[in-house]
Design a protein around this motif. Structure first.
Motif, PDB file in Angstrom:
ATOM      1  N   ASN A 129       3.154  -1.125   3.458  1.00 19.54           N
ATOM      2  CA  ASN A 129       2.723  -2.344   4.144  1.00 19.54           C
ATOM      3  C   ASN A 129       2.136  -3.335   3.142  1.00 19.54           C
ATOM      4  O   ASN A 129       1.444  -2.942   2.203  1.00 19.54           O
ATOM      5  CB  ASN A 129       1.662  -2.007   5.201  1.00 19.54           C
ATOM      6  N   ASP A 181       0.833  -1.198   0.000  1.00 17.48           N
ATOM      7  CA  ASP A 181       0.000   0.000   0.000  1.00 17.48           C
ATOM      8  C   ASP A 181       0.873   1.255   0.000  1.00 17.48           C
ATOM      9  O   ASP A 181       2.105   1.174  -0.035  1.00 17.48           O
ATOM     10  CB  ASP A 181      -0.991  -0.017   1.165  1.00 17.48           C
ATOM     11  N   LYS A 182       0.243   2.410   0.059  1.00 18.33           N
ATOM     12  CA  LYS A 182       0.987   3.668  -0.027  1.00 18.33           C
ATOM     13  C   LYS A 182       1.964   3.869   1.124  1.00 18.33           C
ATOM     14  O   LYS A 182       2.926   4.621   1.013  1.00 18.33           O
ATOM     15  CB  LYS A 182       0.023   4.849  -0.100  1.00 18.33           C
ATOM     16  N   ASP A 183       1.739   3.148   2.258  1.00 16.82           N
ATOM     17  CA  ASP A 183       2.637   3.241   3.410  1.00 16.82           C
ATOM     18  C   ASP A 183       3.723   2.168   3.391  1.00 16.82           C
ATOM     19  O   ASP A 183       4.523   2.077   4.316  1.00 16.82           O
ATOM     20  CB  ASP A 183       1.838   3.134   4.709  1.00 16.82           C
TER      21      ASP A 183
END
Length: 81
Positions: A49, A45-47
């Motif tokens: 993770n 994901d964007k983070d």
């Protein structure tokens, strides 16, 4: 009687091509073993993770089809044990 090792609600086999994966599960009922399969796709994901989804992009479909073929072959091998 065909038996496979059931691993406490864990798949008996994991196959992967790239980010597409398949889990093969077994279920023993009386003297019969039945197999089922779940498919998924992993992505970051964007983070950063890791996440899983059961949705596929158009470019994933051929890879998914190849994985389905491999899963089918493995299940046939398990059924002949």
């Amino acid at each position: 009687m065909k038996t496979t090792k059931t691993n406490n609600n864990r798949p008996i086999l994991y196959l992967r091509i790239g980010h597409i994966y398949a889990n093969i599960w077994d279920r023993c009922i009386k003297d019969n073993t039945f197999y089922s399969v779940t498919f998924g796709s992993r992505y970051r994901d964007k983070d950063g993770n890791w996440q899983s989804t059961e949705n596929y992009k158009t470019e994933d479909l051929l890879v998914l089809a190849k994985l389905v073929d491999q899963v089918h072959t493995k299940i046939l091998e398990l059924q002949t044990l």
